[in-house]
Scaffold this motif. Structure first.
Motif, PDB file in Angstrom:
ATOM      1  N   ASN A   1       0.768  -1.240   0.174  1.00 31.76           N
ATOM      2  CA  ASN A   1      -0.044   0.127   0.116  1.00 31.76           C
ATOM      3  C   ASN A   1       0.818   1.258   0.075  1.00 31.76           C
ATOM      4  OD1 ASN A   1      -2.666  -1.036   0.276  1.00 31.76           O
ATOM      5  ND2 ASN A   1      -1.833  -1.929   1.976  1.00 31.76           N
ATOM      6  N   ILE A   2       0.931   2.053  -1.023  1.00 35.05           N
ATOM      7  CA  ILE A   2       1.604   3.177  -1.250  1.00 35.05           C
ATOM      8  C   ILE A   2       0.667   4.463  -1.117  1.00 35.05           C
ATOM      9  CG2 ILE A   2       3.266   4.581  -2.912  1.00 35.05           C
ATOM     10  CD1 ILE A   2       4.030   1.969  -3.734  1.00 35.05           C
ATOM     11  N   LEU A   3       0.941   5.403  -0.408  1.00 36.57           N
ATOM     12  CA  LEU A   3       0.107   6.450  -0.024  1.00 36.57           C
ATOM     13  C   LEU A   3       0.764   7.667  -0.999  1.00 36.57           C
ATOM     14  CD1 LEU A   3      -2.109   8.314   1.111  1.00 36.57           C
ATOM     15  CD2 LEU A   3      -0.707   8.824   3.134  1.00 36.57           C
ATOM     16  N   VAL A   4       0.019   8.502  -1.678  1.00 43.11           N
ATOM     17  CA  VAL A   4       0.578   9.772  -2.446  1.00 43.11           C
ATOM     18  C   VAL A   4      -0.646  10.858  -2.087  1.00 43.11           C
ATOM     19  CG1 VAL A   4      -0.654   9.224  -4.674  1.00 43.11           C
ATOM     20  CG2 VAL A   4       1.237  10.712  -4.477  1.00 43.11           C
ATOM     21  N   PRO A   5      -0.178  11.417  -1.281  1.00 45.99           N
ATOM     22  CA  PRO A   5      -0.904  12.834  -0.780  1.00 45.99           C
ATOM     23  C   PRO A   5      -1.010  13.681  -1.914  1.00 45.99           C
ATOM     24  CG  PRO A   5       0.635  12.316   0.973  1.00 45.99           C
ATOM     25  CD  PRO A   5       0.960  11.480  -0.314  1.00 45.99           C
TER      26      PRO A   5
ATOM     27  N   ALA B   1       5.837  17.821   3.839  1.00 46.16           N
ATOM     28  CA  ALA B   1       6.596  16.632   3.718  1.00 46.16           C
ATOM     29  C   ALA B   1       7.688  16.554   4.769  1.00 46.16           C
ATOM     30  CB  ALA B   1       7.492  16.759   2.337  1.00 46.16           C
ATOM     31  N   GLU B   2       8.184  17.666   5.200  1.00 51.88           N
ATOM     32  CA  GLU B   2       9.288  17.310   6.474  1.00 51.88           C
ATOM     33  C   GLU B   2       8.415  17.019   7.684  1.00 51.88           C
ATOM     34  OE1 GLU B   2      12.448  20.122   8.793  1.00 51.88           O
ATOM     35  OE2 GLU B   2      11.199  20.940   7.659  1.00 51.88           O
ATOM     36  N   LYS B   3       7.252  17.635   7.787  1.00 49.02           N
ATOM     37  CA  LYS B   3       6.663  17.136   9.315  1.00 49.02           C
ATOM     38  C   LYS B   3       6.150  15.469   9.054  1.00 49.02           C
ATOM     39  CE  LYS B   3       4.668  21.406  10.238  1.00 49.02           C
ATOM     40  NZ  LYS B   3       3.369  22.361  10.077  1.00 49.02           N
ATOM     41  N   VAL B   4       5.842  15.221   7.757  1.00 46.06           N
ATOM     42  CA  VAL B   4       5.551  13.810   7.882  1.00 46.06           C
ATOM     43  C   VAL B   4       6.681  12.965   7.671  1.00 46.06           C
ATOM     44  CG1 VAL B   4       4.601  12.078   5.927  1.00 46.06           C
ATOM     45  CG2 VAL B   4       3.391  14.136   6.365  1.00 46.06           C
ATOM     46  N   LEU B   5       7.963  13.397   7.063  1.00 44.16           N
ATOM     47  CA  LEU B   5       8.990  12.521   7.186  1.00 44.16           C
ATOM     48  C   LEU B   5       9.527  12.443   8.575  1.00 44.16           C
ATOM     49  CD1 LEU B   5      11.545  11.584   5.373  1.00 44.16           C
ATOM     50  CD2 LEU B   5      12.597  13.724   5.423  1.00 44.16           C
ATOM     51  N   ARG B   6       9.533  13.445   9.339  1.00 41.11           N
ATOM     52  CA  ARG B   6      10.015  13.542  10.802  1.00 41.11           C
ATOM     53  C   ARG B   6       9.348  12.545  11.817  1.00 41.11           C
ATOM     54  NH1 ARG B   6      14.146  17.082  12.257  1.00 41.11           N
ATOM     55  NH2 ARG B   6      14.684  18.652  10.484  1.00 41.11           N
ATOM     56  N   ARG B   7       7.920  12.706  11.569  1.00 42.16           N
ATOM     57  CA  ARG B   7       7.117  12.185  12.401  1.00 42.16           C
ATOM     58  C   ARG B   7       6.258  10.777  12.144  1.00 42.16           C
ATOM     59  NH1 ARG B   7       4.489  18.032  13.430  1.00 42.16           N
ATOM     60  NH2 ARG B   7       6.129  18.855  14.271  1.00 42.16           N
ATOM     61  N   THR B   8       6.716  10.173  10.738  1.00 42.07           N
ATOM     62  CA  THR B   8       6.476   9.060  10.412  1.00 42.07           C
ATOM     63  C   THR B   8       7.372   7.863  10.513  1.00 42.07           C
ATOM     64  OG1 THR B   8       4.773  10.145   8.789  1.00 42.07           O
ATOM     65  CG2 THR B   8       5.044   7.884   8.620  1.00 42.07           C
ATOM     66  N   ARG B   9       6.887   6.694  10.878  1.00 42.06           N
ATOM     67  CA  ARG B   9       7.678   5.442  11.252  1.00 42.06           C
ATOM     68  C   ARG B   9       7.812   4.709  10.057  1.00 42.06           C
ATOM     69  NH1 ARG B   9      10.391   7.558  15.118  1.00 42.06           N
ATOM     70  NH2 ARG B   9       9.247   7.754  17.350  1.00 42.06           N
ATOM     71  N   LEU B  10       7.785   5.056   9.016  1.00 41.73           N
ATOM     72  CA  LEU B  10       7.969   4.352   7.768  1.00 41.73           C
ATOM     73  C   LEU B  10       8.740   4.996   6.630  1.00 41.73           C
ATOM     74  CD1 LEU B  10       4.918   4.089   5.445  1.00 41.73           C
ATOM     75  CD2 LEU B  10       4.643   4.900   7.709  1.00 41.73           C
ATOM     76  N   PRO B  11       9.158   4.490   5.537  1.00 38.59           N
ATOM     77  CA  PRO B  11       9.777   5.193   4.473  1.00 38.59           C
ATOM     78  C   PRO B  11       8.825   6.128   3.799  1.00 38.59           C
ATOM     79  CG  PRO B  11       9.919   2.617   4.150  1.00 38.59           C
ATOM     80  CD  PRO B  11       8.893   2.808   5.305  1.00 38.59           C
ATOM     81  N   VAL B  12       9.551   7.324   3.601  1.00 38.38           N
ATOM     82  CA  VAL B  12       8.844   8.579   3.077  1.00 38.38           C
ATOM     83  C   VAL B  12       9.721   8.719   1.822  1.00 38.38           C
ATOM     84  CG1 VAL B  12       8.000  10.973   3.006  1.00 38.38           C
ATOM     85  CG2 VAL B  12       7.695   9.254   5.018  1.00 38.38           C
TER      86      VAL B  12
END
Length: 155
Positions: free
Chosen positions: A4-8, A133-144
């Motif tokens: 499952n790949i998410l693209v906002p 993008a930075e907020k998601v990258l810093r606060r998500t525990r999966l590859p971004v």
């Protein structure tokens, strides 16, 4: 590896830059692409008002044709690109602060990878404007995977 790949997406050129990457990866891994449109609550409140934002949160988009059209255009683009490559896609719409809504979607939907565009701002403009993008990258525990909307450096 990826199911499952998410693209906002907000329908902008920046978010569209990530669509090709997401669809390409989904095709390689036989994954489903999830296209997520988030109505930014802060910006939307200014334009629409609290009552309309609550309708969006409750999924009552059919009562708001102009709002529904914006979301449909953004997620529909992802669906079109995915269909051209034989990739399965699911379209989703929500309201909230974008980075928080993306993280919640990731947690609630068994997402393996987030692919999103970035304006590539740096310095003061990034600090003042913030970066989803930075907020998601810093606060998500999966590859971004963050895709630069401008492509190669033109210098």
């Amino acid at each position: 590896m990826y199911d499952n790949i998410l693209v906002p997406t907000d329908g902008s050129e920046t978010s569209r830059a990530a669509v090709d990457q997401a669809v390409d990866l989904a095709a390689k891994y036989d994954a489903t692409v999830h296209a997520l449109f988030v109505f930014d609550v802060d910006a939307t409140n200014l334009a629409l008002g609290t009552e309309q934002v609550e309708r969006i949160r409750r999924g009552k988009l059919d009562e708001m044709p102009e709002v529904k059209a914006e979301a449909d255009d953004a997620t529909g683009y992802v669906a079109e690109v995915a269909a051209e490559h034989g990739v399965s896609v699911e379209e989703h719409v929500t309201a909230g602060e974008p980075a928080r809504a993306i993280r919640k979607f990731v947690e609630d939907n068994d997402i393996d990878l987030v692919v999103m565009g970035s304006h590539g701002r740096s310095g003061l403009s990034r600090v003042v404007l913030g970066s989803v993008a930075e907020k998601v990258l810093r606060r998500t525990r999966l590859p971004v995977l963050v895709v630069d909307a401008h492509g190669e450096d033109e210098s």
